[in-house]
Write a protein that holds these residues in place. Structure first.
Motif, PDB file in Angstrom:
ATOM      1  N   ASP A  16       8.700  -6.790  12.496  1.00 49.27           N
ATOM      2  CA  ASP A  16       8.575  -7.813  11.283  1.00 49.27           C
ATOM      3  C   ASP A  16      10.017  -7.736  10.506  1.00 49.27           C
ATOM      4  O   ASP A  16      10.431  -6.547  10.493  1.00 49.27           O
ATOM      5  CB  ASP A  16       7.041  -7.867  10.822  1.00 49.27           C
ATOM      6  CG  ASP A  16       7.077  -6.217  10.070  1.00 49.27           C
ATOM      7  OD1 ASP A  16       8.129  -5.919   9.473  1.00 49.27           O
ATOM      8  OD2 ASP A  16       6.077  -5.841  10.080  1.00 49.27           O
ATOM      9  N   ARG A  18      10.112  -7.170   7.349  1.00 46.24           N
ATOM     10  CA  ARG A  18      10.538  -5.931   6.273  1.00 46.24           C
ATOM     11  C   ARG A  18      10.836  -4.621   7.193  1.00 46.24           C
ATOM     12  O   ARG A  18      11.689  -3.762   6.865  1.00 46.24           O
ATOM     13  CB  ARG A  18       9.214  -5.483   5.695  1.00 46.24           C
ATOM     14  CG  ARG A  18       8.852  -6.303   4.511  1.00 46.24           C
ATOM     15  CD  ARG A  18       7.504  -6.064   3.801  1.00 46.24           C
ATOM     16  NE  ARG A  18       8.113  -5.069   3.055  1.00 46.24           N
ATOM     17  CZ  ARG A  18       7.276  -3.899   2.851  1.00 46.24           C
ATOM     18  NH1 ARG A  18       6.205  -3.770   3.598  1.00 46.24           N
ATOM     19  NH2 ARG A  18       7.431  -2.817   2.056  1.00 46.24           N
ATOM     20  N   ARG A  19      10.341  -4.565   8.633  1.00 45.48           N
ATOM     21  CA  ARG A  19      10.789  -3.309   9.117  1.00 45.48           C
ATOM     22  C   ARG A  19      12.235  -3.482   9.693  1.00 45.48           C
ATOM     23  O   ARG A  19      13.016  -2.677   9.752  1.00 45.48           O
ATOM     24  CB  ARG A  19       9.957  -3.284  10.524  1.00 45.48           C
ATOM     25  CG  ARG A  19       8.624  -2.699   9.998  1.00 45.48           C
ATOM     26  CD  ARG A  19       7.449  -2.644  11.112  1.00 45.48           C
ATOM     27  NE  ARG A  19       6.206  -2.340  10.759  1.00 45.48           N
ATOM     28  CZ  ARG A  19       5.700  -1.124  10.675  1.00 45.48           C
ATOM     29  NH1 ARG A  19       6.381   0.008  11.083  1.00 45.48           N
ATOM     30  NH2 ARG A  19       4.158  -0.759  10.543  1.00 45.48           N
ATOM     31  N   GLN A  21      14.388  -5.111   8.067  1.00 43.83           N
ATOM     32  CA  GLN A  21      15.151  -4.851   6.641  1.00 43.83           C
ATOM     33  C   GLN A  21      15.348  -3.399   6.524  1.00 43.83           C
ATOM     34  O   GLN A  21      16.282  -2.972   6.116  1.00 43.83           O
ATOM     35  CB  GLN A  21      14.398  -5.523   5.442  1.00 43.83           C
ATOM     36  CG  GLN A  21      14.806  -7.027   5.541  1.00 43.83           C
ATOM     37  CD  GLN A  21      13.812  -7.662   4.531  1.00 43.83           C
ATOM     38  OE1 GLN A  21      12.800  -7.073   4.084  1.00 43.83           O
ATOM     39  NE2 GLN A  21      14.078  -9.144   4.541  1.00 43.83           N
ATOM     40  N   ARG A  60      12.890  -2.876  -3.356  1.00 42.75           N
ATOM     41  CA  ARG A  60      12.271  -4.246  -2.943  1.00 42.75           C
ATOM     42  C   ARG A  60      11.369  -3.735  -1.669  1.00 42.75           C
ATOM     43  O   ARG A  60      10.375  -4.259  -1.397  1.00 42.75           O
ATOM     44  CB  ARG A  60      12.969  -5.380  -2.472  1.00 42.75           C
ATOM     45  CG  ARG A  60      12.505  -6.369  -1.804  1.00 42.75           C
ATOM     46  CD  ARG A  60      11.505  -7.242  -2.580  1.00 42.75           C
ATOM     47  NE  ARG A  60      10.981  -8.614  -2.160  1.00 42.75           N
ATOM     48  CZ  ARG A  60      11.762  -9.578  -2.510  1.00 42.75           C
ATOM     49  NH1 ARG A  60      12.815  -9.437  -3.031  1.00 42.75           N
ATOM     50  NH2 ARG A  60      11.073 -10.638  -1.916  1.00 42.75           N
ATOM     51  N   LEU A  61      11.972  -2.935  -0.847  1.00 42.81           N
ATOM     52  CA  LEU A  61      11.129  -2.477   0.514  1.00 42.81           C
ATOM     53  C   LEU A  61       9.977  -1.524   0.029  1.00 42.81           C
ATOM     54  O   LEU A  61       8.998  -1.837   0.502  1.00 42.81           O
ATOM     55  CB  LEU A  61      11.971  -1.754   1.210  1.00 42.81           C
ATOM     56  CG  LEU A  61      13.296  -2.508   2.331  1.00 42.81           C
ATOM     57  CD1 LEU A  61      14.081  -1.620   2.865  1.00 42.81           C
ATOM     58  CD2 LEU A  61      12.372  -3.159   3.180  1.00 42.81           C
ATOM     59  N   LYS A  64       6.765  -4.657  -2.651  1.00 42.07           N
ATOM     60  CA  LYS A  64       7.065  -6.038  -2.296  1.00 42.07           C
ATOM     61  C   LYS A  64       7.143  -7.128  -3.122  1.00 42.07           C
ATOM     62  O   LYS A  64       7.842  -8.000  -3.295  1.00 42.07           O
ATOM     63  CB  LYS A  64       5.748  -6.250  -1.230  1.00 42.07           C
ATOM     64  CG  LYS A  64       6.255  -6.021  -0.037  1.00 42.07           C
ATOM     65  CD  LYS A  64       5.229  -6.782   0.964  1.00 42.07           C
ATOM     66  CE  LYS A  64       3.970  -6.331   1.307  1.00 42.07           C
ATOM     67  NZ  LYS A  64       3.183  -6.824   2.403  1.00 42.07           N
ATOM     68  N   GLU A  65       6.255  -6.592  -4.311  1.00 41.85           N
ATOM     69  CA  GLU A  65       6.460  -7.444  -5.415  1.00 41.85           C
ATOM     70  C   GLU A  65       7.722  -7.576  -6.396  1.00 41.85           C
ATOM     71  O   GLU A  65       7.575  -8.311  -7.440  1.00 41.85           O
ATOM     72  CB  GLU A  65       4.913  -7.362  -6.238  1.00 41.85           C
ATOM     73  CG  GLU A  65       3.576  -7.479  -5.396  1.00 41.85           C
ATOM     74  CD  GLU A  65       3.536  -6.143  -4.832  1.00 41.85           C
ATOM     75  OE1 GLU A  65       3.845  -5.102  -4.901  1.00 41.85           O
ATOM     76  OE2 GLU A  65       2.761  -6.354  -3.663  1.00 41.85           O
ATOM     77  N   LEU A 108      16.906 -10.966   2.699  1.00 44.32           N
ATOM     78  CA  LEU A 108      15.938 -11.104   1.495  1.00 44.32           C
ATOM     79  C   LEU A 108      16.089 -12.360   0.724  1.00 44.32           C
ATOM     80  O   LEU A 108      15.366 -12.751  -0.017  1.00 44.32           O
ATOM     81  CB  LEU A 108      16.635  -9.931   0.660  1.00 44.32           C
ATOM     82  CG  LEU A 108      16.309  -8.545   1.136  1.00 44.32           C
ATOM     83  CD1 LEU A 108      17.092  -7.648   0.582  1.00 44.32           C
ATOM     84  CD2 LEU A 108      14.692  -8.035   0.923  1.00 44.32           C
ATOM     85  N   ASP A 172       4.796   3.070   4.898  1.00 48.54           N
ATOM     86  CA  ASP A 172       4.418   3.198   3.742  1.00 48.54           C
ATOM     87  C   ASP A 172       5.627   3.850   2.717  1.00 48.54           C
ATOM     88  O   ASP A 172       6.864   4.122   3.428  1.00 48.54           O
ATOM     89  CB  ASP A 172       3.245   3.965   3.552  1.00 48.54           C
ATOM     90  CG  ASP A 172       3.534   5.539   4.467  1.00 48.54           C
ATOM     91  OD1 ASP A 172       4.705   6.034   4.468  1.00 48.54           O
ATOM     92  OD2 ASP A 172       2.582   5.998   4.755  1.00 48.54           O
ATOM     93  N   ARG A 173       5.345   4.197   1.468  1.00 51.34           N
ATOM     94  CA  ARG A 173       6.228   4.574   0.829  1.00 51.34           C
ATOM     95  C   ARG A 173       6.926   5.858   1.135  1.00 51.34           C
ATOM     96  O   ARG A 173       8.027   6.219   1.166  1.00 51.34           O
ATOM     97  CB  ARG A 173       5.596   4.684  -0.745  1.00 51.34           C
ATOM     98  CG  ARG A 173       6.749   4.748  -1.912  1.00 51.34           C
ATOM     99  CD  ARG A 173       5.822   4.938  -3.270  1.00 51.34           C
ATOM    100  NE  ARG A 173       5.339   3.558  -3.644  1.00 51.34           N
ATOM    101  CZ  ARG A 173       6.082   2.834  -4.528  1.00 51.34           C
ATOM    102  NH1 ARG A 173       7.061   3.495  -5.003  1.00 51.34           N
ATOM    103  NH2 ARG A 173       5.674   1.889  -4.773  1.00 51.34           N
TER     104      ARG A 173
END
Length: 196
Positions: A16, A18-19, A21, A60-61, A64-65, A108, A172-173
């Motif tokens: 996806d 985000r991954r 990125q 940002r990664l 998300k907000e 982005l 995750d973080r």
């Protein structure tokens, strides 16, 4: 080997956004020391500015907000490119770092489906150029074979595989922090160079 690369690119395509990125961000981390070395040796460039933009990508990664104006960051990044007339090896590798981060920012800011492949290619291309420069082989066929068998290229391919495996796993973080450490590669770039 070619079939392995096809599988690698297929796996990259299936991630996806985000991954993808995160994959690109890790490769950008590993390109940073090349830019830093160029700036140190030439007096041109702004490693702190480049670092700040990449830090915002990681933010940002992780969140998300997070509201970050990546159009503005892209404008700032354009100002960090080496001078257009500088065709030195160091300037070209510094430009690689800028181009890779620019491709990441494109994802982005909107839709850039091939950016992940561009960043992978830019990183491999820099390694190839370094091998060509240091080995001084004129015969194209022998050079191609030399590049394929060179320890730096093997390290680059292994690194990209390790990053891909990392982003295919938990996301995750904590895993992002680990990925960032992996990308920083203890301060050693894809060319085996360190700014320390």
């Amino acid at each position: 080997m070619i079939e392995d690369r096809r599988d690698f690119f297929q796996r990259l395509r299936q991630l996806d956004s985000r991954r993808q990125q995160a994959f690109m961000a890790a490769l950008c981390e590993r390109l940073q020391p090349n830019y830093m070395l160029f700036a140190e040796n030439s007096g041109d460039g702004n490693p702190t500015g480049l670092r700040a933009i990449l830090d915002l990508v990681w933010e940002r990664l992780a969140v998300k907000e997070a509201h970050i104006d990546f159009d503005r960051q892209a404008d700032k990044l354009a100002e960090l490119e080496p001078a257009a007339g500088d065709d030195s090896f160091g300037a070209r590798r510094a430009l690689d770092a800028v181009v890779a981060l620019s491709a990441l920012l494109d994802t982005l800011r909107g839709d850039a489906p091939d950016a992940v492949f561009e960043v992978s290619r830019v990183s491999r291309g820099g390694v190839r150029a370094f091998i060509e420069l240091t080995e001084g082989e004129d015969d194209a066929e022998r050079l191609g074979e030399l590049v394929r068998r060179h320890p730096l290229m093997a390290d680059e391919l292994d690194f990209q595989e390790a990053v891909l495996e990392a982003v295919e796993g938990p996301f995750d973080r904590e895993s992002l922090k680990a990925l960032r450490r992996l990308g920083r590669n203890e301060g050693v770039s894809n060319l085996g160079l360190s700014a320390d």
